[in-house]
Design an enzyme around this catalytic site. Structure first.
Site, PDB file in Angstrom:
ATOM      1  N   GLY A 236       0.497  -1.233   0.189  1.00 17.42           N
ATOM      2  CA  GLY A 236       0.465  -0.284   0.215  1.00 17.42           C
ATOM      3  C   GLY A 236       0.841   1.604  -0.165  1.00 17.42           C
ATOM      4  N   THR A 237       2.017   1.314  -0.583  1.00 13.93           N
ATOM      5  CA  THR A 237       2.346   2.139   0.130  1.00 13.93           C
ATOM      6  C   THR A 237       3.055   3.157  -1.291  1.00 13.93           C
ATOM      7  OG1 THR A 237       5.026   0.905  -0.200  1.00 13.93           O
ATOM      8  CG2 THR A 237       4.300   1.751   1.913  1.00 13.93           C
ATOM      9  N   HIS A 456      -9.903  -2.269  33.171  1.00  9.14           N
ATOM     10  CA  HIS A 456      -9.126  -2.403  32.736  1.00  9.14           C
ATOM     11  C   HIS A 456      -8.883  -1.490  32.074  1.00  9.14           C
ATOM     12  CE1 HIS A 456      -6.782  -5.819  29.862  1.00  9.14           C
ATOM     13  NE2 HIS A 456      -7.043  -5.128  28.963  1.00  9.14           N
ATOM     14  N   GLU A 457      -9.680  -0.749  30.655  1.00  8.70           N
ATOM     15  CA  GLU A 457      -8.607   0.367  29.403  1.00  8.70           C
ATOM     16  C   GLU A 457      -8.881   1.167  30.333  1.00  8.70           C
ATOM     17  OE1 GLU A 457      -8.697   0.346  26.553  1.00  8.70           O
ATOM     18  OE2 GLU A 457      -9.689  -1.889  26.829  1.00  8.70           O
ATOM     19  N   ASP A 531      -2.865  -8.602  25.013  1.00 10.20           N
ATOM     20  CA  ASP A 531      -2.337  -8.548  25.736  1.00 10.20           C
ATOM     21  C   ASP A 531      -0.748  -8.944  26.021  1.00 10.20           C
ATOM     22  OD1 ASP A 531      -3.463  -5.181  25.716  1.00 10.20           O
ATOM     23  OD2 ASP A 531      -4.731  -5.600  27.613  1.00 10.20           O
TER      24      ASP A 531
END
Length: 654
Positions: A236-237, A456-457, A531
């Site tokens: 995609g560059t 948590h967030e 995580d």
């Protein structure tokens, strides 16, 4: 002036219709059918044995002829025909017989009945037998298969001839290259002006185009044009877009083909197509050949000779190597290629003389993203207050294709909300949509789970805000998106190198959610799966790749060539593997302990932030700044600016 009475007449000018072989086949078929169906047709009426018996009783029969032991044809006496033709049901009967016919069924039974009728009515009716052949049926049975075979052969030969003449079809065209050619007459509207960013890549590509336009400028100094250039970069560059710009700028023929177009199920087809492609290119020289996704045929050749007796891909690669720089001359043909997997390409393909240049097309930086936004925002009806620099800052790590997708998604979101113009909020929603997925506001989450998600967030947000080297937070939400039940968006710094301290702070921020659950509820959940995966991979990279462990030392087991992907053994001993595992666990445990200590120290702010999340579901960096104050990194940057300002100011006149 006389009026023109022929205005409504069709114009007969122009070329006459060309002769087509299909006309001959159609006319021949119509003639055969017409002759077979209508050629010898006679008017006869179908009757039964009872009708024939009545005719025998009246003495009207002249004779009966049995044809092929199946059908009896009945002939009337000439003087008796008139009495039958006057009847309505026998209309059309003529003196030329037969006048009637019927199916006799069993021949023996028919002869027996006829003899009985002649005896009973004292009439003698001559009986004869004939064997007739259906000439048209026999001819059709014999000729039709031959016509079918001739027709198939003709169509195949016509297709093969068309393939030999360079057409796309034909059985012999399987070895022809499927390259699409663009020349100066082709309408290619993309130029280097349409390629935003990629300044370094454009310089090298434009030099090749300039050499083709002004060869004397370089040849006078003894310079030679590069034989090939390889565009390397993430998906995609803009590698293919850059090649399209070359096609639009160059005044020479441009051949475009994909690497997968060389590979077929037939052995030898790939090598044949390579030869045909370069044959066409040499005929059009000077020209440019562009091979997109060259890794489809350029993968490093296997050292296991017994793996395959005839590897079609390797044969294709060998032919490509020979054509690019072999015993024969290949002057005037420049090969451009693009790939995002340069590490797996064969070394012989990358050497000087084949691909003299490797042009890196990297992800755009802040300035280049601003230019890419300018290109894709041209056709959108925008809010005049829209800050394009803000959009560029909000999209770190986005490729040109991602930015195009953001612009299109923002327009769709604005249209969905019945807006007259695309605003800043639409772009932010589009970025969130692309990064995190679609919002699932209708997903039912019980209050206890929602509270766990909020804490948590909030743990992620708190640790990333407090630790100096962690990525600065932009937004936190507990609205489910995609597979995630909650998400936090960060704005990573655009840096070329990363220190150990920065990586440790990022690991602590990643583990902040698990630490917050343990600190506030005394138990952990499965919500930290992603995580844990991220922090484990980062810890292994620090130890095994970057040499950031005192126990393992300055060793790196990273393989930039990609050859170890096929290896069955690890490039280190079992003892080293145990040391790596121990160091990884030590790093992760240390990062988790830092998260717990940080959250314990700022527990009041953590609770306030989590409750705010439960109330509003979405919070931003401004809310964290009100609770925790400014980040250490932001304070340090402001101090650096204040210190540098007097040094950069002009001296006063006093």
């Amino acid at each position: 002036m006389k009026p023109n009475h022929n205005n409504n007449m069709p114009q007969l000018g122009g070329k006459r219709p060309k002769f087509n072989i299909y006309w001959v086949w159609m006319i021949l078929a119509v003639v055969i059918l017409s002759w077979g169906l209508l050629g010898n047709e006679k008017v006869t009426h179908t009757t039964t044995w009872d009708g024939v018996k009545e005719m025998i009783e009246k003495g009207d029969l002249q004779k009966i002829v049995v044809v092929n032991k199946e059908t009896a044809e009945v002939y009337l006496k000439p003087d008796k025909v008139a009495s039958y033709s006057d009847r309505k049901e026998y209309k059309g009967i003529t003196e030329q017989g037969p006048q009637f016919s019927f199916n006799i069924g069993s021949l023996d039974y028919f002869q027996h009945n006829l003899e009985n009728a002649q005896t009973e009515y004292d009439q003698e009716v001559p009986l004869s037998f004939e064997t007739r052949r259906n000439i048209w049926g026999d001819a059709f049975t014999l000729i039709f298969p031959i016509l079918i075979l001739v027709g198939i052969w003709w169509f195949l030969w016509r297709g093969m001839s068309r393939g030999n003449n360079g057409g796309g079809g034909g059985i012999f065209s399987v070895g022809k290259a499927k390259a699409q050619m663009f020349d100066k007459d082709a309408n290619v509207n993309i130029t280097f002006k349409d390629v935003a960013g990629l300044e370094e890549a454009k310089v090298e590509i434009m030099e090749i185009v300039d050499f083709l336009k002004n060869p004397g400028k370089y040849s006078d100094l003894g310079g030679k044009i590069p034989k090939g250039a390889l565009l390397v970069g993430p998906p995609g560059t803009g590698k293919t877009l850059l090649a399209k710009a070359v096609a639009g700028e160059a005044n020479v023929p441009f051949f475009s083909i994909s690497g997968s177009d060389f590979v077929e199920m037939f052995v030898g087809v790939g090598a044949s197509r390579v030869r045909d492609l370069f044959r066409q290119a040499k005929e059009k020289a000077p020209c440019i050949v562009f091979i997109d996704e060259i890794d489809a045929i350029g993968r490093a050749r296997s050292k296991n000779v017994g793996y395959s007796s005839n590897d079609e891909r390797e044969n294709t690669l060998n032919q490509l190597l020979t054509e690019m720089d072999g015993f024969g001359t290949n002057a005037g043909v420049i090969v451009l290629a693009a790939t995002n997997r340069a590490d797996i390409l064969d070394k012989a393909l990358l050497r000087a003389g084949r691909f003299d240049r490797q042009i890196n097309v990297e992800l755009p930086d802040l300035k280049e993203r601003r230019e890419i936004f300018d290109v894709h925002l041209k056709n959108l009806k925008l809010d005049p207050k829209l800050d394009r620099d803000f959009l560029a800052r909000q999209t770190p790590g986005f490729s040109g294709a991602d930015i195009a997708n953001v612009c299109n998604e923002a327009a769709l979101i604005a249209a969905r909300n019945n807006k007259k113009q695309v605003e800043k909020e639409d772009f932010l929603s589009a970025i969130d949509r692309i990064i995190g997925g679609l919002e699932r506001k209708n997903k039912i989450i019980i209050p206890s789970e929602k509270r766990t998600i909020a804490y948590h967030e909030a743990g992620h947000a708190t640790v990333s805000w407090v630790l100096e080297h962690a990525n600065p937070l932009i937004k936190v939400t507990i609205i489910p998106r995609g597979k995630a039940l909650g998400a936090a968006w960060y704005l990573p710094e655009e840096r070329q190198i990363t220190t150990k301290e920065q990586m440790l702070d990022e690991m602590a921020a990643i583990l902040g959610g698990r630490a917050s659950e343990l600190l506030n509820f005394g138990k952990v959940s499965t919500g930290a799966l992603n995580d844990l995966e991220r922090v484990t991979k980062q810890a292994y990279a620090m130890v095994a790749y970057y040499g950031m462990s005192s126990e393992v030392g300055n060793l790196s087991f990273y393989d930039s060539t990609g050859q170890n992907d096929m290896a069955l053994t690890k490039p280190y001993s079992e003892r080293t593997a145990q040391e790596i595992d121990a160091e990884v666990k030590k790093l992760i445990d240390g990062a988790f302990q830092r998260s717990l200590e940080t959250l314990e120290k700022h527990r009041a702010g953590l609770t306030q932030l989590a409750e705010l999340l439960l109330e509003r579901e979405v919070i931003f960096a401004e809310d964290l700044e009100k609770i925790f104050g400014k980040r250490k990194g932001e304070i340090r940057k402001e101090l650096e600016v204040k210190i540098e300002e007097p040094l950069n100011s002009e001296p006063s006149a006093e």
